[in-house]
Design a protein around this motif. Structure first.
Motif, PDB file in Angstrom:
ATOM      1  N   GLY A  40      50.600  30.022  31.899  1.00 33.69           N
ATOM      2  CA  GLY A  40      49.678  29.289  31.045  1.00 33.69           C
ATOM      3  C   GLY A  40      49.977  27.812  30.897  1.00 33.69           C
ATOM      4  O   GLY A  40      49.636  27.214  29.887  1.00 33.69           O
ATOM      5  N   ASN A  41      50.598  27.213  31.887  1.00 30.62           N
ATOM      6  CA  ASN A  41      50.853  25.781  31.867  1.00 30.62           C
ATOM      7  C   ASN A  41      49.924  25.101  32.866  1.00 30.62           C
ATOM      8  O   ASN A  41      48.954  25.687  33.313  1.00 30.62           O
ATOM      9  N   CYS A  42      50.227  23.898  33.197  1.00 25.80           N
ATOM     10  CA  CYS A  42      49.473  23.159  34.208  1.00 25.80           C
ATOM     11  C   CYS A  42      50.408  22.837  35.365  1.00 25.80           C
ATOM     12  O   CYS A  42      50.615  21.670  35.713  1.00 25.80           O
ATOM     13  N   LEU A  43      50.997  23.868  35.926  1.00 27.13           N
ATOM     14  CA  LEU A  43      51.896  23.693  37.059  1.00 27.13           C
ATOM     15  C   LEU A  43      51.093  23.743  38.343  1.00 27.13           C
ATOM     16  O   LEU A  43      50.240  24.614  38.516  1.00 27.13           O
ATOM     17  N   TYR A  44      51.339  22.798  39.229  1.00 26.42           N
ATOM     18  CA  TYR A  44      50.647  22.753  40.506  1.00 26.42           C
ATOM     19  C   TYR A  44      51.689  22.562  41.606  1.00 26.42           C
ATOM     20  O   TYR A  44      52.882  22.463  41.340  1.00 26.42           O
ATOM     21  N   GLY A  45      51.237  22.527  42.836  1.00 30.46           N
ATOM     22  CA  GLY A  45      52.169  22.442  43.958  1.00 30.46           C
ATOM     23  C   GLY A  45      52.511  23.840  44.421  1.00 30.46           C
ATOM     24  O   GLY A  45      51.837  24.814  44.085  1.00 30.46           O
ATOM     25  N   SER A  46      53.566  23.928  45.173  1.00 35.43           N
ATOM     26  CA  SER A  46      53.962  25.234  45.688  1.00 35.43           C
ATOM     27  C   SER A  46      55.121  25.802  44.877  1.00 35.43           C
ATOM     28  O   SER A  46      55.790  25.089  44.135  1.00 35.43           O
ATOM     29  N   ILE A  47      55.333  27.097  45.026  1.00 34.32           N
ATOM     30  CA  ILE A  47      56.496  27.741  44.420  1.00 34.32           C
ATOM     31  C   ILE A  47      57.683  27.371  45.290  1.00 34.32           C
ATOM     32  O   ILE A  47      57.679  27.654  46.495  1.00 34.32           O
ATOM     33  N   PRO A  48      58.710  26.731  44.743  1.00 31.16           N
ATOM     34  CA  PRO A  48      59.819  26.307  45.586  1.00 31.16           C
ATOM     35  C   PRO A  48      60.594  27.509  46.126  1.00 31.16           C
ATOM     36  O   PRO A  48      60.854  28.469  45.394  1.00 31.16           O
ATOM     37  N   PRO A  49      60.963  27.478  47.413  1.00 32.56           N
ATOM     38  CA  PRO A  49      61.715  28.600  47.974  1.00 32.56           C
ATOM     39  C   PRO A  49      63.053  28.808  47.276  1.00 32.56           C
ATOM     40  O   PRO A  49      63.614  29.907  47.300  1.00 32.56           O
ATOM     41  N   GLU A  50      63.547  27.785  46.602  1.00 36.67           N
ATOM     42  CA  GLU A  50      64.822  27.889  45.880  1.00 36.67           C
ATOM     43  C   GLU A  50      64.787  28.951  44.795  1.00 36.67           C
ATOM     44  O   GLU A  50      65.837  29.422  44.353  1.00 36.67           O
ATOM     45  N   ILE A  51      63.599  29.361  44.374  1.00 34.18           N
ATOM     46  CA  ILE A  51      63.487  30.436  43.382  1.00 34.18           C
ATOM     47  C   ILE A  51      64.149  31.705  43.922  1.00 34.18           C
ATOM     48  O   ILE A  51      64.656  32.510  43.171  1.00 34.18           O
ATOM     49  N   GLY A  52      64.174  31.850  45.232  1.00 37.31           N
ATOM     50  CA  GLY A  52      64.808  33.007  45.863  1.00 37.31           C
ATOM     51  C   GLY A  52      66.312  33.048  45.698  1.00 37.31           C
ATOM     52  O   GLY A  52      66.948  34.044  46.043  1.00 37.31           O
ATOM     53  N   GLN A  53      66.896  31.997  45.163  1.00 41.50           N
ATOM     54  CA  GLN A  53      68.339  31.957  44.921  1.00 41.50           C
ATOM     55  C   GLN A  53      68.706  32.433  43.521  1.00 41.50           C
ATOM     56  O   GLN A  53      69.883  32.519  43.188  1.00 41.50           O
ATOM     57  N   LEU A  54      67.707  32.746  42.705  1.00 40.53           N
ATOM     58  CA  LEU A  54      67.964  33.208  41.335  1.00 40.53           C
ATOM     59  C   LEU A  54      68.175  34.723  41.351  1.00 40.53           C
ATOM     60  O   LEU A  54      67.340  35.491  40.891  1.00 40.53           O
ATOM     61  N   THR A  55      69.288  35.140  41.860  1.00 36.85           N
ATOM     62  CA  THR A  55      69.527  36.558  42.136  1.00 36.85           C
ATOM     63  C   THR A  55      69.651  37.424  40.886  1.00 36.85           C
ATOM     64  O   THR A  55      69.566  38.641  40.987  1.00 36.85           O
ATOM     65  N   SER A  56      69.815  36.836  39.715  1.00 34.82           N
ATOM     66  CA  SER A  56      69.867  37.608  38.468  1.00 34.82           C
ATOM     67  C   SER A  56      68.495  37.805  37.841  1.00 34.82           C
ATOM     68  O   SER A  56      68.346  38.531  36.860  1.00 34.82           O
ATOM     69  N   LEU A  57      67.471  37.158  38.411  1.00 32.59           N
ATOM     70  CA  LEU A  57      66.131  37.169  37.838  1.00 32.59           C
ATOM     71  C   LEU A  57      65.529  38.572  37.839  1.00 32.59           C
ATOM     72  O   LEU A  57      65.470  39.231  38.867  1.00 32.59           O
ATOM     73  N   LYS A  58      65.094  39.019  36.654  1.00 29.72           N
ATOM     74  CA  LYS A  58      64.444  40.321  36.496  1.00 29.72           C
ATOM     75  C   LYS A  58      62.951  40.180  36.214  1.00 29.72           C
ATOM     76  O   LYS A  58      62.184  41.079  36.509  1.00 29.72           O
ATOM     77  N   TYR A  59      62.552  39.069  35.606  1.00 28.59           N
ATOM     78  CA  TYR A  59      61.170  38.863  35.176  1.00 28.59           C
ATOM     79  C   TYR A  59      60.736  37.475  35.592  1.00 28.59           C
ATOM     80  O   TYR A  59      61.374  36.486  35.244  1.00 28.59           O
ATOM     81  N   LEU A  60      59.648  37.377  36.353  1.00 28.06           N
ATOM     82  CA  LEU A  60      59.114  36.092  36.792  1.00 28.06           C
ATOM     83  C   LEU A  60      57.608  36.082  36.557  1.00 28.06           C
ATOM     84  O   LEU A  60      56.876  36.882  37.131  1.00 28.06           O
ATOM     85  N   ASP A  61      57.153  35.190  35.681  1.00 27.67           N
ATOM     86  CA  ASP A  61      55.731  35.073  35.383  1.00 27.67           C
ATOM     87  C   ASP A  61      55.294  33.628  35.601  1.00 27.67           C
ATOM     88  O   ASP A  61      55.660  32.737  34.842  1.00 27.67           O
TER      89      ASP A  61
END
Length: 124
Positions: A22-43
């Protein structure tokens, strides 16, 4: 929030829950998100993200919930916390890489098997 998701997000290595919906985020999802190995919830729903869904997102073995739905088109209105209304329009789509708004890529292929903890996924 108005802007892009920075690549430096990968420094949040112990992060388990990230909701930027619900923000105004634009651009692409950075591939670096794949390094957040503890992540359980991504919205990341209800923004204006575009481009390819990074394949590295499928390396998140702890991920249980993934929400990417309802990405807006190439013009929308955002309201800052101080009440200021900002009209955003990109005639070429994503200002970062020129792509059209909206996420692209294969989700339900062999990569999804890597998300062995995934319980919920919403992409539409």
């Amino acid at each position: 929030l108005i802007g892009t998701i920075p690549a430096e997000i990968n420094q949040l290595i112990t992060l388990e829950h990230m909701s930027l919906m619900g923000n105004c985020l634009y651009g692409s999802i950075p591939p670096e998100i794949g390094q957040l190995t503890s992540l359980k919830y991504l919205d990341l729903s209800n923004n204006a993200l575009g481009g390819q869904i990074p394949e590295k997102i499928f390396n998140l073995n702890s991920l249980e919930d993934l929400y990417l739905e309802s990405q807006k088109g190439n013009n929308w209105t955002c309201t800052r916390s101080n009440g200021e209304v900002v009209d955003v329009y990109f005639s070429q789509g994503d200002p970062e890489n020129g792509a059209n708004m909206g996420l692209e890529g294969k989700i339900l292929d062999d990569n999804v098997a890597n998300l062995s903890s995934l319980k919920n996924i919403m992409i539409h």
